[in-house]
Design a protein around this motif. Structure first.
Motif, mmCIF file in Angstrom:
data_model
loop_
_atom_site.group_PDB
_atom_site.id
_atom_site.type_symbol
_atom_site.label_atom_id
_atom_site.label_comp_id
_atom_site.label_asym_id
_atom_site.label_seq_id
_atom_site.Cartn_x
_atom_site.Cartn_y
_atom_site.Cartn_z
ATOM 1 N N GLY A 94 2.991 -39.974 -22.967
ATOM 2 C CA GLY A 94 2.371 -40.433 -23.856
ATOM 3 C C GLY A 94 2.117 -40.225 -24.752
ATOM 4 O O GLY A 94 1.942 -40.728 -25.676
ATOM 5 N N THR A 95 2.434 -38.527 -25.121
ATOM 6 C CA THR A 95 2.158 -38.003 -26.510
ATOM 7 C C THR A 95 3.520 -38.106 -27.399
ATOM 8 O O THR A 95 3.157 -39.187 -28.443
ATOM 9 C CB THR A 95 1.725 -36.808 -26.405
ATOM 10 O OG1 THR A 95 1.245 -36.304 -25.455
ATOM 11 C CG2 THR A 95 1.782 -36.108 -28.045
ATOM 12 N N SER A 96 4.096 -38.530 -26.556
ATOM 13 C CA SER A 96 5.339 -38.975 -27.236
ATOM 14 C C SER A 96 5.293 -40.761 -27.859
ATOM 15 O O SER A 96 5.875 -40.884 -29.145
ATOM 16 C CB SER A 96 6.887 -38.748 -26.419
ATOM 17 O OG SER A 96 8.020 -39.882 -26.873
ATOM 18 N N LEU A 97 5.365 -40.921 -27.072
ATOM 19 C CA LEU A 97 4.938 -42.564 -27.107
ATOM 20 C C LEU A 97 4.155 -43.100 -27.890
ATOM 21 O O LEU A 97 4.232 -43.341 -29.273
ATOM 22 C CB LEU A 97 4.766 -43.252 -25.764
ATOM 23 C CG LEU A 97 4.563 -44.939 -26.085
ATOM 24 C CD1 LEU A 97 5.959 -45.662 -26.580
ATOM 25 C CD2 LEU A 97 4.436 -46.086 -24.836
ATOM 26 N N ILE A 98 3.392 -42.180 -28.287
ATOM 27 C CA ILE A 98 1.735 -42.430 -29.429
ATOM 28 C C ILE A 98 2.187 -42.136 -30.161
ATOM 29 O O ILE A 98 2.104 -42.812 -31.324
ATOM 30 C CB ILE A 98 0.760 -42.682 -29.131
ATOM 31 C CG1 ILE A 98 0.397 -42.990 -26.735
ATOM 32 C CG2 ILE A 98 -0.756 -42.144 -29.647
ATOM 33 C CD1 ILE A 98 -0.789 -42.069 -26.544
ATOM 34 N N THR A 99 2.827 -41.203 -30.622
ATOM 35 C CA THR A 99 3.130 -40.674 -31.698
ATOM 36 C C THR A 99 4.414 -40.864 -32.594
ATOM 37 O O THR A 99 4.327 -41.432 -33.707
ATOM 38 C CB THR A 99 3.521 -39.197 -32.219
ATOM 39 O OG1 THR A 99 4.427 -38.735 -30.469
ATOM 40 C CG2 THR A 99 2.252 -38.463 -31.317
ATOM 41 N N SER A 100 5.745 -42.222 -31.742
ATOM 42 C CA SER A 100 6.760 -42.651 -31.705
ATOM 43 C C SER A 100 5.963 -43.949 -33.234
ATOM 44 O O SER A 100 6.578 -44.239 -33.472
ATOM 45 C CB SER A 100 6.930 -42.287 -30.987
ATOM 46 O OG SER A 100 8.443 -41.597 -30.679
ATOM 47 N N MET A 101 5.054 -44.642 -32.320
ATOM 48 C CA MET A 101 4.463 -45.381 -32.544
ATOM 49 C C MET A 101 3.946 -45.742 -33.703
ATOM 50 O O MET A 101 3.498 -46.104 -34.570
ATOM 51 C CB MET A 101 3.771 -46.585 -31.596
ATOM 52 C CG MET A 101 4.472 -47.020 -29.727
ATOM 53 S SD MET A 101 4.096 -47.810 -29.159
ATOM 54 C CE MET A 101 3.561 -49.470 -29.769
ATOM 55 N N ALA A 102 3.237 -44.494 -33.959
ATOM 56 C CA ALA A 102 2.049 -43.732 -35.019
ATOM 57 C C ALA A 102 2.957 -43.900 -36.293
ATOM 58 O O ALA A 102 2.869 -44.175 -37.250
ATOM 59 C CB ALA A 102 1.415 -42.933 -34.510
ATOM 60 N N ALA A 103 4.107 -43.395 -36.123
ATOM 61 C CA ALA A 103 5.191 -42.987 -37.388
ATOM 62 C C ALA A 103 5.475 -44.449 -37.516
ATOM 63 O O ALA A 103 5.609 -44.520 -38.811
ATOM 64 C CB ALA A 103 6.371 -41.927 -36.822
ATOM 65 N N VAL A 104 5.861 -45.281 -36.149
ATOM 66 C CA VAL A 104 6.321 -46.614 -37.420
ATOM 67 C C VAL A 104 5.157 -47.088 -38.214
ATOM 68 O O VAL A 104 5.058 -47.616 -39.120
ATOM 69 C CB VAL A 104 6.791 -47.757 -35.637
ATOM 70 C CG1 VAL A 104 6.972 -48.848 -36.002
ATOM 71 C CG2 VAL A 104 8.017 -46.975 -35.099
ATOM 72 N N GLY A 105 3.583 -46.996 -37.641
ATOM 73 C CA GLY A 105 3.264 -47.904 -38.311
ATOM 74 C C GLY A 105 3.035 -47.731 -39.754
ATOM 75 O O GLY A 105 2.503 -48.436 -40.379
ATOM 76 N N ILE A 106 3.099 -46.067 -39.504
ATOM 77 C CA ILE A 106 3.045 -45.844 -40.870
ATOM 78 C C ILE A 106 4.127 -46.458 -42.198
ATOM 79 O O ILE A 106 4.287 -46.424 -43.188
ATOM 80 C CB ILE A 106 2.786 -44.524 -41.036
ATOM 81 C CG1 ILE A 106 1.736 -43.525 -40.357
ATOM 82 C CG2 ILE A 106 3.609 -43.268 -42.041
ATOM 83 C CD1 ILE A 106 1.615 -42.003 -40.179
ATOM 84 N N ILE A 107 5.393 -45.776 -41.657
ATOM 85 C CA ILE A 107 6.620 -47.425 -42.187
ATOM 86 C C ILE A 107 5.981 -48.316 -42.365
ATOM 87 O O ILE A 107 6.151 -48.976 -43.570
ATOM 88 C CB ILE A 107 7.437 -47.208 -41.657
ATOM 89 C CG1 ILE A 107 8.055 -45.640 -41.362
ATOM 90 C CG2 ILE A 107 8.726 -47.662 -42.421
ATOM 91 C CD1 ILE A 107 9.064 -44.589 -40.143
#
Length: 368
Positions: A348-361
């Protein structure tokens, strides 16, 4: 890199959106395919891991969309708070009873019945802080001792706390991302060479001083010395790649996931992709990551201010390093690290933070 004024009238990069959703979708399919036997055996429910990952994916999607609309320049106001909170959370893991242990280290913080891996969020907070600090000190980038003291101190503290979790791979990735950001911000090559000259011997000493890390290195060099012990996992991964051939054995037909390849839905999910999808399947995954990385860098260098450039490039480098190190481990090109494959591995943490990173980009891509 343009003027500091930004507007958010543009649309987020559609190619980055599509490739992210494709990677997440492939991950969902492969998590079910690689885990249903294990899930049935452990929980009596073949959909156990898939159902949890779908929930994580929905949360990640909501966060990604929200962050794609959140003006990235406002992260400047949270830069110091974010890094202080990160250090605080990493310190909490040292308190007995607060952390959850797995893989030989205490990396997860308990919040009620939930756990999350602190270092995943810390990496994003560190990137935002470094982007803000390096932007603020842009006029002094050639003055090493004036610009480097604060970033070096914070990076060393964060890396040391992550090392206390027995997470060597994440600590090294974190330090590497900071060095790349320093270079992109205008740091001199000679300064980076000096840092590398100091950092590489330290990294080597840290690698060999712990017996389990030294064993991993020995196993990497010759896994056949202990084929039924320490070398078992990587040898089973080799078998997966060899069995898949060009086109694979077909979705769901992997033999290595049947209790041969340990935890096939997490660190070694690429091995199952290789067996079931063959060379073509692995090539598609690599191609998707390459597109994501190219778009990330294109967005970073088109950003309207240096703060956006540094955040987007830092997050892109982070995803690139995590992705290709995981792939290299599965292929036996690097020692095992315990790193997940962003967007694809269960967690969960890996997926959510990876998608959060994409959101910022994505938000940076929408600015003009």
């Amino acid at each position: 890199m343009g003027a500091p004024e930004t507007s958010h009238n543009g649309r987020p990069d559609i190619i980055l959106v599509l490739v992210t959703l494709l990677l997440v979708s492939v991950g969902m399919v492969m998590i079910y395919s690689s885990s249903f036997i294990i899930a049935q055996d452990r929980f009596g429910d073949e959909y156990h891991y898939l159902k949890k990952q779908i929930i994580f994916g929905l949360v990640g999607l909501i966060i990604m969309v929200a962050l794609s609309k959140f003006p990235y320049h406002l992260w400047k106001k949270a830069a110091y708070l974010g890094i202080v909170l990160s250090v605080f959370l990493l310190c909490l893991l040292l308190v007995p009873g607060l952390g959850a242990t797995g893989g030989g280290g205490t990396r997860w913080l308990r919040v009620g019945s939930f756990t999350f891996q602190v270092s995943e969020a810390v990496k994003i907070a560190l990137i935002i802080f470094m982007a803000y600090y390096l932007t603020k000190k842009a006029d002094h980038m050639k003055e090493f001792f004036r610009i480097a003291l604060v970033p070096l101190t914070i990076t060393i503290v964060v890396a040391a706390l992550i090392l206390k979790q027995r997470d060597y791979g994440t600590a090294m990735i974190t330090a590497t991302v900071v060095m790349f950001m320093y270079f992109i911000a205008g740091g001199r090559i000679i300064h980076l060479a000096g840092l590398a000259a100091v950092a590489l011997p330290v990294a080597f000493v840290l690698l060999v001083r712990e017996s389990y890390r030294l064993e991993r290195l020995k196993t990497f060099l010759n896994p056949w010395d202990d084929p039924y012990g320490k070398g078992f996992q990587v040898i089973q991964s080799f078998i997966s790649f060899g069995s898949g051939g060009t086109f694979g054995v077909g979705l769901g037909n992997s033999m290595q996931k049947l209790f041969y390849l340990p935890e096939p839905h997490t660190d070694f999910i690429l091995s199952v992709i290789a067996e079931e999808g063959g060379f073509i399947g692995v090539a598609i995954v690599i191609a998707l990551f390459c597109v994501l990385i190219i778009r990330g860098f294109m967005i970073s260098f088109k950003a309207s201010e240096s703060f956006g450039t540094l955040i987007a490039s830092g997050l892109t480098i982070l995803l690139a390093l995590e992705g290709f190190i995981n792939m290299a481990v599965a292929m036996g090109l690097l020692p095992t690290k315990g790193l997940t494959l962003p967007f694809l591995s269960y967690g969960g943490t890996s997926l959510i933070t990876s998608m959060a990173a994409v959101g910022i980009i994505l938000n940076i891509s929408s600015c003009e």
